[in-house]
Write a protein that holds these residues in place. Sequence first.
Motif, short mmCIF file in Angstrom:
data_model
loop_
_atom_site.label_atom_id
_atom_site.label_comp_id
_atom_site.label_asym_id
_atom_site.label_seq_id
_atom_site.Cartn_x
_atom_site.Cartn_y
_atom_site.Cartn_z
N ALA A 286 57.52 110.21 21.45
CA ALA A 286 56.62 109.17 21.96
C ALA A 286 57.24 107.80 21.80
O ALA A 286 58.03 107.54 20.91
N GLY A 287 56.89 106.90 22.69
CA GLY A 287 57.37 105.53 22.60
C GLY A 287 56.63 104.78 21.52
O GLY A 287 55.64 105.22 20.97
N ILE A 288 57.16 103.60 21.21
CA ILE A 288 56.53 102.75 20.22
C ILE A 288 55.34 102.06 20.84
O ILE A 288 55.43 101.45 21.88
N GLY A 289 54.24 102.10 20.16
CA GLY A 289 53.05 101.37 20.61
C GLY A 289 52.40 102.04 21.78
O GLY A 289 52.65 103.16 22.15
N GLY A 290 51.54 101.33 22.41
CA GLY A 290 50.82 101.86 23.55
C GLY A 290 49.78 100.86 23.97
O GLY A 290 49.38 99.98 23.21
N GLY A 291 49.36 100.94 25.21
CA GLY A 291 48.36 100.01 25.69
C GLY A 291 48.96 98.65 25.99
O GLY A 291 50.16 98.46 26.03
N ARG A 292 48.12 97.67 26.18
CA ARG A 292 48.54 96.35 26.59
C ARG A 292 48.71 95.45 25.36
O ARG A 292 47.79 95.28 24.57
N ALA A 293 49.91 94.88 25.20
CA ALA A 293 50.16 94.01 24.06
C ALA A 293 49.50 92.65 24.27
O ALA A 293 49.48 92.12 25.38
N ALA A 294 48.95 92.10 23.20
CA ALA A 294 48.34 90.77 23.29
C ALA A 294 49.43 89.71 23.32
O ALA A 294 50.50 89.89 22.74
N PRO A 295 49.20 88.57 24.01
CA PRO A 295 50.21 87.51 24.05
C PRO A 295 50.42 86.89 22.68
O PRO A 295 49.50 86.83 21.85
N PHE A 296 51.63 86.43 22.44
CA PHE A 296 51.97 85.82 21.14
C PHE A 296 52.23 84.34 21.34
O PHE A 296 52.97 83.92 22.23
N ARG A 297 51.63 83.51 20.47
CA ARG A 297 51.82 82.06 20.51
C ARG A 297 52.60 81.63 19.28
O ARG A 297 52.25 81.96 18.14
N ILE A 298 53.67 80.86 19.52
CA ILE A 298 54.55 80.45 18.44
C ILE A 298 53.93 79.33 17.61
O ILE A 298 54.07 79.31 16.38
N ALA A 299 53.25 78.38 18.25
CA ALA A 299 52.79 77.16 17.57
C ALA A 299 52.03 77.41 16.27
O ALA A 299 52.30 76.75 15.26
N PRO A 300 51.08 78.36 16.22
CA PRO A 300 50.31 78.52 14.96
C PRO A 300 51.15 79.03 13.79
O PRO A 300 50.72 78.89 12.64
N VAL A 301 52.32 79.61 14.05
CA VAL A 301 53.11 80.19 12.96
C VAL A 301 54.53 79.64 12.93
O VAL A 301 55.42 80.25 12.34
N PRO B 9 53.03 93.96 18.04
CA PRO B 9 54.39 94.03 18.61
C PRO B 9 55.00 92.65 18.87
O PRO B 9 56.15 92.40 18.52
N GLY B 10 54.22 91.74 19.47
CA GLY B 10 54.74 90.41 19.76
C GLY B 10 55.04 89.63 18.50
O GLY B 10 56.06 88.93 18.42
N ALA B 11 54.16 89.73 17.51
CA ALA B 11 54.36 89.00 16.26
C ALA B 11 55.58 89.53 15.50
O ALA B 11 56.40 88.75 15.01
N ILE B 12 55.72 90.84 15.43
CA ILE B 12 56.86 91.43 14.72
C ILE B 12 58.16 91.10 15.45
O ILE B 12 59.20 90.84 14.82
N ALA B 13 58.13 91.11 16.79
CA ALA B 13 59.32 90.75 17.56
C ALA B 13 59.74 89.32 17.25
O ALA B 13 60.93 89.02 17.08
N ALA B 14 58.78 88.40 17.16
CA ALA B 14 59.09 87.01 16.85
C ALA B 14 59.69 86.88 15.46
O ALA B 14 60.65 86.12 15.24
N MET B 15 59.12 87.61 14.48
CA MET B 15 59.68 87.59 13.13
C MET B 15 61.11 88.11 13.13
O MET B 15 62.00 87.56 12.48
N THR B 16 61.35 89.19 13.88
CA THR B 16 62.68 89.79 13.94
C THR B 16 63.70 88.81 14.51
O THR B 16 64.83 88.70 14.02
N ILE B 17 63.30 88.08 15.55
CA ILE B 17 64.20 87.11 16.17
C ILE B 17 64.54 85.98 15.20
O ILE B 17 65.71 85.61 15.04
N ALA B 18 63.51 85.43 14.53
CA ALA B 18 63.75 84.34 13.58
C ALA B 18 64.66 84.80 12.45
O ALA B 18 65.62 84.10 12.08
N PHE B 19 64.38 85.96 11.89
CA PHE B 19 65.19 86.52 10.81
C PHE B 19 66.61 86.81 11.30
O PHE B 19 67.60 86.50 10.62
N GLY B 20 66.72 87.40 12.50
CA GLY B 20 68.02 87.77 13.03
C GLY B 20 68.92 86.58 13.28
O GLY B 20 70.12 86.60 12.99
#
Length: 395
Positions: free
Chosen positions: A202-217, A338-349
């Motif tokens: 199975a793929g990771i996740g499922g359904g429609r991902a919510a949009p991620f906003r950078i400004a609050p974090v 998914p969007g929040a973890i992706a943003a964390m991964t990018i910042a860390f990376g």
Amino acid sequence: MTLLDRTEAAPAHPARLILILSLAPTVGLGIGRFAYSLLLPDMRDSLGWSYSAAGFMNTINAAGYLVGALVTSRLVARFGMAAIVRVGTLACVASLALCALSGNFAVLSAARLIAGIGAALAFVAGGALATTIAQAQPARSAFLLSLFYAGPGIGILSSGLIAPFLLQAAGPGSWWLGWLVLAALSAAMTLPVLLAPIGGDAGIGGGRAAPFRIAPVVVYLAGYFMFGAGYIAYMTFMIAYVRDAGGGAAAQSAFWCLIGISAFATPWVWRRVMALHRGGLSTTIILAVNAVGAVLPLFSLSPVMLATSALVFGVSFFAVVASTTAFVRFNYPQAGWPGAIAAMTIAFGIGQTLGPLVVGAITDAIGSLSSALAVSAATLALGAALSAFQRPLPK
């Protein structure tokens, strides 16, 4: 039906399967990324590298990890989690063998890039698969997942028990033999990953991902960026620092093994801190402890101080990643993970890509490895301070 096609909705032995999966980050991160620090002093002496060149090898490895992390989800959706775990782990083994074949800078850079990409594929897909397996037993899910995240610590411990003594016995210029032995060890560890019925198409996740906003974090992302830049500098140059201070094979091995061993205590040491639902507070506390561990060798190079540094640093640096996961779970609905973890991964990376190169350049300019530790500790402390300004997000 092939082994790659087989899945188990409710595995009979989830702990055993997750322990097998943990061998993927053991190979990809514990050995593929971090064991480079053990071989670096001999490589630098034999190949005539500057500290900038030495740092670049971890920079390109981190760049590969960032690329791999960003494409894993799409690859998993097409080929399945188990296939990506296996391919990523095999890529790491191949990269270790490639490091043993040539002292050419371009070849070694390519090998480190491949190791980074493979480690990301194995770690991200393996973590998703371990989560899927752990969900079959909700009451034990936290414990089961901790087995997977112990993988890098196993790799650090095993390489620390082997590489320093191998280099001492074989003599100067034997770094290539160290890579060869670590490649053989990794190949043996990869066999269970290839043969076990870990399933997971199975793929990771499922359904429609919510949009991620950078400004609050944005301040939290900046803190996590600083962690990526700071921790990797310590892990890149600390063994060279111990050696330059007169530490032989036994001292280097003991130091590295203490980092690996302390990682196993992470879930128990930080479980109450992880439960703090107060914005970036848990990350601030753990990052501050990480900074303390990094700065301790600047005050003394006694065996007690070095051992304390290894233990304090080791018990906290794996926990920072877990604290960001807790932050995401507390502050976002599941569709937003998914969007929040992706943003964390990018910042860390990005942080861990730039960290070794910048610190290496500073060390070359100043001419002292103490400057590398000072910059590493200061960067971690700044990350802790930035995270402290993050408040809980409104629901």
